[in-house]
Design an enzyme around this catalytic site. Structure first.
Site, mmCIF file in Angstrom:
data_model
loop_
_atom_site.group_PDB
_atom_site.id
_atom_site.type_symbol
_atom_site.label_atom_id
_atom_site.label_comp_id
_atom_site.label_asym_id
_atom_site.label_seq_id
_atom_site.Cartn_x
_atom_site.Cartn_y
_atom_site.Cartn_z
ATOM 1 N N GLU A 1 1.097 -1.081 -0.294
ATOM 2 C CA GLU A 1 0.540 0.185 -0.205
ATOM 3 C C GLU A 1 0.886 1.210 -0.197
ATOM 4 O O GLU A 1 0.926 1.946 1.410
ATOM 5 C CB GLU A 1 -0.939 0.395 1.579
ATOM 6 C CG GLU A 1 -1.663 -0.865 1.073
ATOM 7 C CD GLU A 1 -3.190 -0.824 2.263
ATOM 8 O OE1 GLU A 1 -2.947 -0.343 3.007
ATOM 9 O OE2 GLU A 1 -4.056 -1.588 2.151
ATOM 10 N N GLU B 1 -6.773 -7.446 -0.156
ATOM 11 C CA GLU B 1 -7.236 -7.625 1.108
ATOM 12 C C GLU B 1 -8.344 -7.065 1.039
ATOM 13 O O GLU B 1 -9.044 -6.003 0.774
ATOM 14 C CB GLU B 1 -6.688 -6.476 1.928
ATOM 15 C CG GLU B 1 -5.075 -7.176 2.227
ATOM 16 C CD GLU B 1 -4.124 -6.068 2.824
ATOM 17 O OE1 GLU B 1 -4.814 -5.056 4.171
ATOM 18 O OE2 GLU B 1 -2.992 -5.651 2.432
HETATM 19 C C1 GLA Z 1 -4.122 -2.794 5.351
HETATM 20 C C2 GLA Z 1 -2.338 -2.869 5.170
HETATM 21 C C3 GLA Z 1 -2.606 -4.415 6.496
HETATM 22 C C4 GLA Z 1 -3.809 -4.111 7.530
HETATM 23 C C5 GLA Z 1 -5.006 -3.986 6.952
HETATM 24 C C6 GLA Z 1 -5.800 -3.500 8.075
HETATM 25 O O1 GLA Z 1 -4.965 -2.986 4.203
HETATM 26 O O2 GLA Z 1 -1.973 -3.719 4.252
HETATM 27 O O3 GLA Z 1 -1.517 -4.380 6.524
HETATM 28 O O4 GLA Z 1 -2.758 -3.656 7.764
HETATM 29 O O5 GLA Z 1 -4.416 -2.944 6.410
HETATM 30 O O6 GLA Z 1 -5.671 -4.460 8.897
#
Ligand code: GLA
Ligand code: CA
Length: 782
Positions: A184, A261
């Site tokens: 991210e 995700e």
């Molecule tokens: C983001 C991150 C993950 C985690 C989620 C929240 O998507 O990529 O590593 O921190 O948020 O749980």
């Protein structure tokens, strides 16, 4: 001679056998045109994410099988760099850290693997997976190619990951179908050179053939592109799928779609309500993805536990993660199926490939209760001080080579005839302050507390500041989060500030070997202390240690650090895996920094993750307070459009100020009396977003904090999936609704951006608004 030949033959045989295991039939996997292609045929990735460090090794296979029984065909994993390289160049991939063995287990169970090695991963894990020892470099920068030390260490680590896992790329006969580059990055930086270098480093770490990918959000993925790297999106339960991929399809019209995700639940902070995501909203969007042939990974399928000191933190405002990473996921913290699990399993049955079946869930591990264990032995912290380090100036714990735990700073005070203040800059994260051994009070970073009042002092009075480090920030711009006291401690007498110097510093690391050395006595302790007990078991099983009568601290059982606890909740019990218990005698040590109500524990069969007393001091409107805007003129007012996504407003002229108020006059739905905001950004005169890392909420007329976390700071926590909402359960109030922010510094702006909540609901979406900004705070009548 004969024997050594035999050994040699055996060794050769073993290495061949080992090799044979990994060299299944070589295959291919790639992001093809509008579909992922596995050995040339369209393949839908149905992944469940689990983190092997958050699951005892003994349970790895059961958790993998649980994911399979939920209809998944792939396991997605993170690697946490700081788990494997706890001291520079001392890499460990054995035992609980044996990631290659984990990947082999995944393959043995007929599943594919997606690997996310970082170097940065987030994951609510200490420093987002970065090792604390990086912080010994004073001007450290992370996640950028501007810091050559950070880059050198990252590349070295990736090489080691490659040694472990590159042999398992599908093209080599393994089961790894994709490897992620960073995590991210769009929400953090814009150093594209850095992303390219990490991609190259992953490739150079022998991941030479596998499909690479990166993940970002629908609101920022388009800010950059990494050549040769597939782009996936992340979003949460209840998202509007068509909206999420709308822009993506314009920019990557030929790419397959994947949510890398899909947040099944959410994580918890100490002192804040337990988070859940409803089965219906979660299943609804999952079905939408399946109907559209969109690949996904459930984050988390099973969250497990952030054992020991591994939980992270977010900021601003500072909030540290609890030990449980249950995540309200389909498979609970102990690996048991929940209703969400069965909802996924039932849904998946309608989407299987011809001839495919879902196996039955594996057996669950037994659960036991443990009768009352009483602690008769204790060791006072002040009577067990380790050897002191001397330091003229105060310094954070990393400078004393300490990674985690507690640190005690001691100095002698000059005389002061009057009472005075002690001010700590910066306190990370919680402190107990003592004069001549007597507790004066506590300071808590979560509440921005940094100053404490002390009575008049005689020359030579001993000041002790015992600091407890919670998790390091794992997300966003404040990730450089050294622990202990980072800069200075001042004595403020009237208007004179004296910088206190000449410190004695005592380090209390988290290693079990350190705790067990304490000199225990058969006596009750007063103040911070270790407590020790043994208990007998006839049979072992999973259990939850009930910590609700204790204050704040950490627990070790049979040498395993099972995590932090804190009476403020919401987590009140700690998961104790049965595989770490023994038939016969077991040992437990607790370090408590406060005064336990009772020095006893039991093992219970049901976890308590949601017991919290609403802390009034964390609400942004004290009883009877009312914001008075009657004398103010809005800098801007208008109407926002309905629908999802960021909305930008540019003013007719520029404004300057340190405080702003966003006032909502009505909602898009005229019957809706609530307001909600996912994020607010201010646009500087240079067109860039204003730094939000010091923002504080001064006032919010209403906040929903009883059924979840919808407090006002959610408008700047940089998480698009979290939002502020006015109360909708009890004490609902009509419009207007207002939120006031102190930016801690004066800024010049030419507009703002507003993000409505990103789930499917439109409740609280803002229509008409007024925006105020001024140098001083707004009037709040009491
Ligand atoms: C983001 C991150 C993950 C985690 C989620 C929240 O998507 O990529 O590593 O921190 O948020 O749980
Ligand atoms: Ca938010």
């Amino acid at each position: 001679m004969r024997i050594s030949k035999l050994i040699l033959a055996l060794l050769i045989f073993m290495s061949l056998a080992n090799h044979a295991q990994t060299s299944g039939k070589a295959g291919t996997f790639e992001a093809g045109e509008k579909a992922f292609l596995l050995n040339g045929k369209p393949f839908l990735v149905r992944a469940g994410e689990i983190h092997f460090p958050r699951i005892p090794r003994e349970y790895w296979e059961q958790r993998i099988q649980m994911c399979k029984a939920m209809g998944m065909n792939t396991i997605c994993i993170y690697l946490f760099w700081n788990f494997h390289e706890q001291q520079p160049d001392q890499f460990d991939f054995t035992g609980q850290k044996d990631v290659a063995e984990f990947v082999r287990l995944v393959q043995k169970n007929g599943m594919y693997c997606v690997v996310r090695p970082g170097p940065y991963v987030c994951a609510e894990w200490d420093m987002g997976g970065l090792p604390w020892w990086l912080l010994k470099k004073k001007d450290l920068q992370v996640r950028t190619s501007n810091d050559s030390y950070f880059m050198e260490r990252s590349l070295k680590y990736l090489k080691e990951v490659g040694k472990q896992l590159a042999p398992y790329q599908i093209q080599n006969g393994g089961n790894i179908i994709m490897v992620q580059v960073e995590n991210e990055y769009g929400v953090f930086g814009n150093d594209l050179g850095y992303m390219n270098q990490i991609r190259d480093a992953v490739r150079a770490s022998e991941f030479d053939k596998v499909q690479l990918f990166r993940c970002d959000w629908s609101s920022n993925f388009f800010k950059y592109d990494v050549e040769g790297v597939y782009t996936a999106l992340n979003f949460g339960a209840g998202s509007n799928i068509d909206k999420q991929f709308e822009k993506y399809k314009e920019i990557y019209p030929k790419a397959p779609l994947m949510c890398s995700e899909y947040w099944t639940g959410w994580f918890d902070y100490w002192g804040r309500a337990h988070e859940t995501r409803s089965i219906s909203s979660f299943i609804g969007s999952l079905k939408d993805m399946l109907d559209r042939n969109i690949s996904f990974s459930l984050y988390m399928a099973h969250g497990g536990t952030s054992f020991g000191q591994w939980g992270g933190a977010n900021s601003p405002p500072f909030g540290a993660m609890v030990s449980s990473y249950d995540y309200n996921a389909p498979i609970n913290e102990a690996g048991k199926p929940t209703d969400k699990f069965y909802a996924v399993r039932d849904l998946m049955k309608n989407y299987l490939n011809p001839g495919e079946t879902i196996p039955e869930p594996p057996a669950n591990y037994p659960v036991i209760s443990i009768p009352k264990i009483t602690f008769n032995e204790s060791a006072s912290l002040f009577e067990n001080l380790p050897k002191a380090n001397k330091s003229e100036l105060i310094q954070p714990m990393e400078n004393f080579d300490q990674g985690w735990g507690r640190i005690l700073y001691r100095t002698k005070l000059p005389e002061s005839a009057t009472s005075f203040d002690i001010k700590i800059t910066d306190l990370h994260d919680w402190a107990a302050i003592y004069i001549n051994g007597k507790l004066i009070g506590n300071l808590d970073r979560r509440k921005d507390q940094n100053t404490i009042k002390l009575p008049a002092a005689k020359k030579g009075d001993v000041l002790d500041i015992l600091v407890d480090a919670l998790g390091r920030v794992n997300y966003g711009k404040t990730i450089i989060d050294r622990k202990g006291i980072t800069e200075k401690v001042e004595m403020l007498v009237g208007s004179t500030a004296t910088n206190l110097t000449n410190w004695e510093v005592f380090n209390f690391p988290v290693d079990y070997d350190f705790q067990k050395k304490m000199k225990f006595k058969k006596a009750k302790a007063n103040g911070p202390a270790w407590y020790k007990a043994t208990f007998e078991l006839n049979s072992v099983g999973d259990t939850y240690i009930d910590m609700s009568s204790w204050g704040k601290g950490m627990v070790w059982v049979n040498g395993y650090n099972i995590g932090r606890y804190w009476k403020i909740g919401p987590q009140q019990t700690l998961f104790m895996p049965g595989c770490w218990l023994k038939k016969g005698k077991n040992k437990i040590i607790i370090l408590d920094l406060e005064k336990p109500k009772q020095t006893q524990v039991t093992g219970v069969t049901v976890p308590v993750l949601d017991k919290i007393v609403v802390d009034e001091s964390l609400l942004h409107r004290k009883k009877g307070e009312i914001l008075d805007l009657s004398a103010e003129t809005p800098a801007n007012q208008g109407e926002l459009s309905s629908g999802q996504g960021w909305k930008e407003v540019i003013f007719e002229k520029e404004f300057e100020g340190q405080y702003f108020c966003f006032e909502v006059l009505n909602s898009q739905n005229p019957k809706d009396t609530s307001s909600s905001i996912a994020e607010i950004e201010l646009i500087g005169t240079d067109g860039l977003p204003v730094n939000r890392s010091k923002w504080k909420i001064v006032y919010a007329d209403s906040e929903e904090v009883s059924v979840g976390n919808y407090s006002a700071e959610k408008i700047f926590d940089q998480q698009e999936s979290t939002f502020w909402s006015t109360a909708w359960t009890v004490s609902k109030t009509p419009h207007p609704h207002q939120v006031v922010v102190n930016m801690e510094e004066s800024v010049k702006i030419k507009g703002f951006k507003y993000l409505p909540r990103t789930d499917k609901s439109t409740n609280g979406n803002v229509k008409n608004y007024r925006f105020y900004i001024k140098p001083s705070s707004f009037t709040i009548k009491k």
